[in-house]
Design an enzyme around this catalytic site. Structure first.
Site, PDB file in Angstrom:
ATOM      1  N   HIS A   1     -10.478  41.673 -18.489  1.00  0.00           N
ATOM      2  CA  HIS A   1     -10.477  41.001 -19.940  1.00  0.00           C
ATOM      3  C   HIS A   1     -12.269  40.541 -20.291  1.00  0.00           C
ATOM      4  O   HIS A   1     -12.373  39.777 -21.219  1.00  0.00           O
ATOM      5  CB  HIS A   1      -9.645  39.924 -19.848  1.00  0.00           C
ATOM      6  CG  HIS A   1      -8.113  40.140 -19.643  1.00  0.00           C
ATOM      7  ND1 HIS A   1      -7.553  40.742 -18.738  1.00  0.00           N
ATOM      8  CD2 HIS A   1      -7.217  40.244 -20.651  1.00  0.00           C
ATOM      9  CE1 HIS A   1      -6.426  41.109 -19.017  1.00  0.00           C
ATOM     10  NE2 HIS A   1      -5.859  40.862 -20.169  1.00  0.00           N
TER      11      HIS A   1
ATOM     12  N   GLU B   1      -1.931  51.467 -27.254  1.00  0.00           N
ATOM     13  CA  GLU B   1      -3.038  51.492 -27.892  1.00  0.00           C
ATOM     14  C   GLU B   1      -3.486  52.886 -28.426  1.00  0.00           C
ATOM     15  O   GLU B   1      -3.943  53.182 -29.488  1.00  0.00           O
ATOM     16  CB  GLU B   1      -4.505  51.051 -27.081  1.00  0.00           C
ATOM     17  CG  GLU B   1      -4.506  49.389 -27.045  1.00  0.00           C
ATOM     18  CD  GLU B   1      -3.496  48.736 -25.978  1.00  0.00           C
ATOM     19  OE1 GLU B   1      -3.289  47.525 -26.144  1.00  0.00           O
ATOM     20  OE2 GLU B   1      -2.802  49.369 -25.341  1.00  0.00           O
TER      21      GLU B   1
END
Length: 324
Positions: A129, A60
């Site tokens: 998550h 990322e």
């Protein structure tokens, strides 16, 4: 008008903007041949090729930095985070580069960058998550932040975000992708700095955003049957917050409840309360009620997970208590 899913509304917005402007491209993990984790980019690589629908490694910080560099040189990248939680790995690039470069370059660089993807508490996705990152990014100067809640505003906001010359973070909720609603067939855009008055009322102002809009509207159905007349505002813009729309509502209702999925400590509601105290404290007839998620990592256990977020009955009970 036609009814489409929220993920299709985002896909349509992306497709339309890519078709009109060759500088627009998408990058992220599995956005190409796989079509994205929630199918927002499904089949777009067939139409635009692998360089405009660019699959990236699981890195990322690297591909966020690449996207910011691309934006500086005139392209309009759309970064899809497979899960917004993962973008914490790119926090440095988003804050120190995307948010600051237009200012620190004296306006020599524009950063037309969109960062979008799923977040929020899903169904047993586990703590890592189930992050809600809106408060993390809200403090960063130079960013615009919006949160979609319907297919209609998802499409209009994404199209506006792509055309904006500043970095925009679009928060999508993982449980809203299969929400279906009407979207106009003609082209439209929505402002990135305006709230939506979902329902007008005179008794209490309920401010919310993202998935909680739908919990609020379920509560409103019950409240109306009980004789209450609530006004509902969907913030949509989390940075800047459209405080004027809230003030206009409080001039009528004089009572405020804020419903969010964000954490209570340092959340979006906390910022709204601070701005209300600064700007229109005298309009309140009672303290502001804040309904937020519990300040704990989201449990994997389904029942415990459910207990961490706000549900319609809690909203109903809060309105009754506030107006009693």
């Amino acid at each position: 008008m036609g009814k489409i899913f929220l993920f299709d509304a985002l896909r349509e917005a992306t497709d339309e903007e890519m078709e009109k402007d060759s500088s627009v491209f998408v990058l992220g993990e599995d956005v190409g041949h796989y079509g994205g984790s929630y199918k927002v980019t499904k089949d777009l690589h067939v139409k635009y090729g692998d360089l405009r629908i660019l699959d990236t490694p699981i890195a990322e910080n690297s591909f966020m930095g690449m996207a910011i560099g691309a934006a500086m040189t005139g392209l309009r990248p759309i970064v899809e985070g497979m899960n917004m939680s993962f973008l914490l790995l790119a926090f440095n690039q988003i804050s120190n580069n995307a948010g600051m470069l237009r200012y620190t370059s004296g306006g020599n660089f524009k950063i037309p960058l969109v960062i979008r993807g799923p977040g929020g508490v899903g169904k047993q996705l586990g703590a890592e998550h189930s992050q809600r990152l809106e408060a993390y990014f809200q403090a960063i100067p130079g960013l615009k932040i919006v949160a979609c809640s319907t297919p209609y505003n998802a499409k209009g906001l994404l199209k506006s975000a792509i055309r904006d010359d500043n970095p925009v973070i679009l928060f999508e909720h993982v449980l809203l992708y299969n929400l279906k609603d009407e979207v106009p067939s003609q082209e439209y855009f929505l402002p990135l700095d305006k709230a939506e008055v979902v329902r007008e009322g005179s008794d209490v102002t309920i401010v919310t955003y993202s998935r909680m809009r739908h919990h609020v509207m379920q509560a409103v159905d019950i409240l109306i049957c009980d004789g209450y007349d609530p006004e509902v505002i969907d913030l949509i813009s989390l940075k800047p917050i459209d405080i004027q729309s809230i003030i206009n509502s409080l001039k009528q209702t004089h009572h405020l409840i804020i419903v969010e999925e964000c954490m209570k400590t340092g959340g979006i509601a906390a910022e709204i309360i601070a701005q209300i105290n600064d700007n229109c404290f005298d309009l309140l007839d009672a303290p502001v009620v804040r309904l937020s998620s519990q300040d704990i990592p989201t449990p994997y256990n389904g029942n415990l997970e459910k207990a961490t977020v706000v549900h319609p009955q809690q909203i109903v009970d809060s309105v009754r208590m506030l107006l009693s």
